[in-house]
Design a protein around this motif. Structure first.
Motif, PDB file in Angstrom:
ATOM      1  N   GLU A 119      38.614  32.696  45.048  1.00  0.00           N
ATOM      2  CA  GLU A 119      39.321  33.350  43.930  1.00  0.00           C
ATOM      3  C   GLU A 119      38.369  33.516  42.742  1.00  0.00           C
ATOM      4  O   GLU A 119      38.316  34.574  42.111  1.00  0.00           O
TER       5      GLU A 119
ATOM      6  N   SER B 237      48.656  37.170  47.236  1.00  0.00           N
ATOM      7  CA  SER B 237      49.119  35.773  47.250  1.00  0.00           C
ATOM      8  C   SER B 237      49.921  35.492  48.505  1.00  0.00           C
ATOM      9  O   SER B 237      51.051  35.984  48.642  1.00  0.00           O
TER      10      SER B 237
ATOM     11  N   THR C  25      48.807  40.688  43.542  1.00  0.00           N
ATOM     12  CA  THR C  25      50.192  40.790  44.017  1.00  0.00           C
ATOM     13  C   THR C  25      51.073  41.433  42.946  1.00  0.00           C
ATOM     14  O   THR C  25      51.888  42.309  43.236  1.00  0.00           O
TER      15      THR C  25
ATOM     16  N   LEU D 235      50.086  31.393  46.398  1.00  0.00           N
ATOM     17  CA  LEU D 235      49.272  31.562  45.192  1.00  0.00           C
ATOM     18  C   LEU D 235      47.924  32.216  45.554  1.00  0.00           C
ATOM     19  O   LEU D 235      47.584  33.272  45.032  1.00  0.00           O
ATOM     20  N   TYR D 236      47.184  31.579  46.455  1.00  0.00           N
ATOM     21  CA  TYR D 236      45.887  32.121  46.873  1.00  0.00           C
ATOM     22  C   TYR D 236      46.083  33.242  47.891  1.00  0.00           C
ATOM     23  O   TYR D 236      47.114  33.325  48.560  1.00  0.00           O
TER      24      TYR D 236
ATOM     25  N   SER E 182      44.243  36.696  43.411  1.00  0.00           N
ATOM     26  CA  SER E 182      45.242  37.170  44.383  1.00  0.00           C
ATOM     27  C   SER E 182      46.623  37.305  43.753  1.00  0.00           C
ATOM     28  O   SER E 182      47.341  38.266  44.019  1.00  0.00           O
ATOM     29  N   PHE E 183      47.002  36.354  42.898  1.00  0.00           N
ATOM     30  CA  PHE E 183      48.355  36.453  42.330  1.00  0.00           C
ATOM     31  C   PHE E 183      48.455  37.610  41.349  1.00  0.00           C
ATOM     32  O   PHE E 183      49.515  38.226  41.201  1.00  0.00           O
TER      33      PHE E 183
END
Ligand code: NDP
Length: 337
Positions: A238, A145, A254, A156-157, A250-251
């Motif tokens: 995503e 993210s 992370t 976020l992305y 991605s989040f």
């Protein structure tokens, strides 16, 4: 004093020496060293030797398995799944090519989902390779993210690149490969390393305000290119590289990451089309495409995406490459350990 200079052979050998001394087996190391050397050959510095310390960090921390052997499985006649087994993406990709090409030739279209992998590279190597076999190819991967959604200020992305390649008769494939963020994260890291400000429009600082300070940008949120339009592409990436193939957003990546600075865990989606099997008019798709390329090139100031890389590729085998001194020192240290 001039920057350290290496031939492409020396570049590959240096990458191999470092990787194999830091818990990465021969097969994974070979695939990574090929990818990194090709990036240096094409003057894509942000995905060349600059990435080697990150691969080492992920192998040493145990986040990635440098000895993983990818496992391939058929999910449907035109869909294959490659479980990278926590290995790095270059070897998983090598594993995917032959069956993906074969399925695409059989069916006209085929897809591959690579999961449980660590992607840290550009996407042009995979789409260019597939297009080198006469196929149209797309690749998508998410990341950590880093990028705010349209209108937002918090990461976020991922920087979520997509790559596309079109085969050409008598030419190398036409390829574009771009992050959905205004810049690749590696570019911001290179600006920080070199003490240069980043262009406006690349990022927000942690306070949500626009910044040209690369340090603040890395602590804040990157921006998508083209506002909400780039954000829609980031969202699509995503979904394709995450939900569609059964890997993380991605989040989520992370949240799972150990912060070692190496490539995160995630997936990659490849889609491949045989232009000999899609053209209901019976015309030659590749010959028709050349007319478009000619019309583009007829306008002064244009070039085709990938031409810059192909020009570099003519020079570097003879001229070699230079390495930023600070990176060279780090690589020498890693090679000596
Ligand atoms: P760029 O903005 O540098 O380039 C994007 C594309 O545009 C390239 O195909 C480039 O071709 C083409 N291009 C550039 N200028 C022109 C022009 N004047 N006319 C026509 N075409 C042009 O790329 P990004 O900074 O967006 O991304 C850099 C790399 O980072 C990509 O390879 C991407 O895959 C990678 N990346 C990887 C991530 C990961 O997690 N694995 C995450 C994010 C990015 P050319 O190459 O010939 O210059």
């Amino acid at each position: 004093m001039s920057d350290p200079h290496l031939t492409l052979e020396q570049t590959h050998a240096l990458a191999m020496r470092i990787l194999t001394r830091h818990r990465i087996g021969e097969a994974q190391a070979q695939a990574i060293a090929d990818t990194v050397t090709h990036a240096e050959r094409d003057e894509c510095k942000s995905h060349g030797l600059f990435r080697i310390p990150g691969y080492v960090k992920a192998a040493k921390s145990g986040k990635a398995d440098g000895h993983a052997v990818p496992l391939i499985k058929d999910l449907a006649p035109g869909v294959i799944h490659i479980d990278s087994k926590r290995g790095f993406a270059p070897l998983a990709l090598k594993t995917a090519y032959a069956p993906l090409i074969e399925r695409t030739r059989q069916q006209g279209i085929a897809a591959a989902g690579i999961t449980n992998t660590h992607h840290f590279a550009a996407l042009w190597p995979e789409v260019e390779t597939l297009a080198g076999h006469g196929l149209v190819a797309f690749a998508f991967t998410a990341a950590l993210s880093y990028v705010a959604p349209a209108g937002g200020t918090k990461p976020l992305y991922g920087t979520n690149p997509m790559g596309f390649a079109w085969p050409r008769q008598g030419h190398s494939p036409l390829v574009f490969d771009q992050a959905s963020s205004a810049s690749a994260r590696g570019e911001i890291q290179l600006h920080l390393r070199d003490g240069k400000p980043i262009p406006e429009g690349w990022a927000l600082g942690p306070d949500g305000a626009p910044t040209t300070d690369p340090e603040m940008a890395l602590k804040g949120a990157q921006l998508c290119f083209g506002g909400y339009k780039g954000a829609a592409i980031a969202l699509m990436v995503e979904l394709l590289a995450g939900a569609l193939i059964g890997d993380l957003f991605s989040f989520e990546s992370t949240a799972a990451d150990n912060g070692d600075g190496g490539p995160p865990t995630g997936g990659e989606f490849l889609l491949c089309i045989d232009p000999a099997k899609t053209n209901g008019a019976g015309s030659n798709a590749l010959a028709h495409a050349e007319k478009l390329f000619e019309a583009i090139m007829a306008q002064p100031g244009t070039r085709l995406p990938s031409d810059r890389r192909y020009e570099a590729r003519k020079r570097t085998p003879e001229e070699g490459i230079t390495v930023a001194p600070v990176l060279y020192e780090e690589l020498q240290r890693l090679a000596a350990q």
